[in-house]
Scaffold this motif. Structure first.
Motif, short mmCIF file in Angstrom:
data_model
loop_
_atom_site.label_atom_id
_atom_site.label_comp_id
_atom_site.label_asym_id
_atom_site.label_seq_id
_atom_site.Cartn_x
_atom_site.Cartn_y
_atom_site.Cartn_z
N ASN A 144 0.85 -1.20 0.00
CA ASN A 144 0.00 0.00 0.00
C ASN A 144 0.89 1.26 0.00
O ASN A 144 0.79 2.09 -0.90
CB ASN A 144 -0.91 -0.08 1.24
N GLY A 148 1.09 0.36 -4.37
CA GLY A 148 0.54 -0.83 -5.04
C GLY A 148 1.60 -1.66 -5.73
O GLY A 148 1.29 -2.46 -6.63
N ARG A 176 -4.20 -7.11 -0.77
CA ARG A 176 -4.41 -6.88 -2.22
C ARG A 176 -3.65 -7.91 -3.05
O ARG A 176 -3.18 -7.61 -4.15
CB ARG A 176 -4.00 -5.45 -2.58
#
Ligand SMILES: Cc1ncc(COP(=O)(O)O)c(C=O)c1O
Length: 349
Positions: A144, A148, A176
């Protein structure tokens, strides 16, 4: 409003709400909820782990993962900007009594050498009892804070090899991981393989309203259930929210690449504007991080809000933007135009 503050802000779709409303449920504390059981089995399978446990948040799955591996006084090594380090309220120390040691990174990704250096060497003349023993390493994929960034699979394997050689347990914060897999084509199972525990979220890019799973060995997940109970994370008819996660896995994983294309389009669209410092090549998934050099970030964000676009100020001069299920390509074009308009405004610099 075009809300680019986070990928957690998306609302459940009508189809997801229907799936949630119609989900078969039972009391999951007694192991009776078929929808929770189905989700846990599917997630364990996807991650190639023996078992998984459903919990309300990624913070809880991370913290229980750490609780399983460490005891008070042990050291957890992790990226300098990791979510566990900076955004979980100090829980690793407060709940598990861990000492945190930051490993320096390049945009959220550290090297095996950096980990080795951070683990350190006990001096031969110093009694080993003096040190807080390094016990766990945590990797966040995608990162993060790193905008990303995807951990290269070879890097993960190298880091895990160093960790194992030093006797450390390996935890993956895969909030993620779905984005990493969608962008790289590497399966989530391959990403998960070197780790003892893996946390995944359904409430980020996948668009479910609530929910995360922790996965690992059957024995570790029995401990996870006990710790989940200890901090009030066991849920009764949890199937209602697990159904949202199941729907998200089935219907929204395949569209994550759209978010990545939109993120890159946003980055490309604003990178050349005066007062914006951004290298679009750093945008690998759905997170864009950039600096504003022409005005305070609070002013930048407030002016954009007036134009109907929400972004998140982050640090002294940083801004974070994320794409998600509720952001279309047309929204991205409008957001780019909004950024251009506020930068152009007389007196904005
Ligand atoms: C990388 C990462 N890990 C963990 C979490 C925690 O998830 P939750 O908000 O569900 O507690 C987040 C939240 O944004 C995150 O970005």
């Amino acid at each position: 409003m075009i809300d680019l503050r986070s990928d957690t802000v998306s609302r459940p779709t009508a189809a997801m709400r229907r799936a949630m409303a119609e989900a078969p449920v039972g009391d999951d504390v007694y192991g009776d909820d078929p929808t929770v059981a189905a989700l846990e089995a599917i997630v364990a399978g996807l991650l190639s782990k023996e078992a998984a446990v459903f919990m309300p948040t990624g913070t809880m799955t991370n913290q229980i993962g750490l609780r399983i591996h460490g005891e008070p006084g042990d050291t957890l090594l992790l990226a300098d900007g990791a979510h566990i380090y900076v955004s979980e309220g100090g829980a690793a120390s407060a709940y598990s009594g861990l000492t945190l040691r930051a490993v320096p990174t390049d945009r959220g990704v550290f090297t095996a050498e950096a980990l080795e250096a951070a683990i350190g060497v006990v001096h031969p003349f110093v009694p080993v009892e003096l040190a807080s023993p390094p016990r766990i390493v945590s990797v966040e994929n995608t990162s993060n804070a790193g905008g990303g960034r995807i951990w290269p699979i070879e890097r993960i394997r190298d880091v895990a090899a160093v960790a194992k050689a030093a006797g450390l347990m390996c935890h993956l914060d895969g909030a993620r991981i779905w984005n990493a897999s969608a962008a790289s084509g590497i399966s989530v199972g391959e990403y998960a393989a070197p780790f003892d525990t893996v946390s995944v979220c359904f409430s980020k890019g996948l668009g479910a309203p609530v929910g995360s799973c922790l996965a690992g060995t059957r024995v570790a997940m029995v401990r996870a259930r006990r710790f989940r109970q200890q901090i009030g994370g066991s849920m009764r008819q949890g199937g209602i929210i697990a159904a949202g996660a199941l729907h998200a896995l089935e219907h929204h994983r395949g569209r994550l690449v759209e978010d990545h294309v939109n993120a890159r389009a946003f980055a490309d669209g604003i990178a050349g504007l005066p007062g914006i410092a951004l290298d679009p090549a750093t945008v690998e998934t759905n997170i864009i991080r950039f600096r504003v050099t022409s005005m305070p970030v609070a002013t930048f964000a407030a002016r954009l809000r007036d134009q109907g676009v929400l972004l998140l100020p982050s640090g002294r001069d940083g801004i974070r933007a994320l794409t998600h299920l509720d952001v279309s390509r047309a929204d991205i074009d409008r957001a780019i135009a909004a950024v251009a308009s506020i930068l152009d405004r007389p007196g904005s610099s």
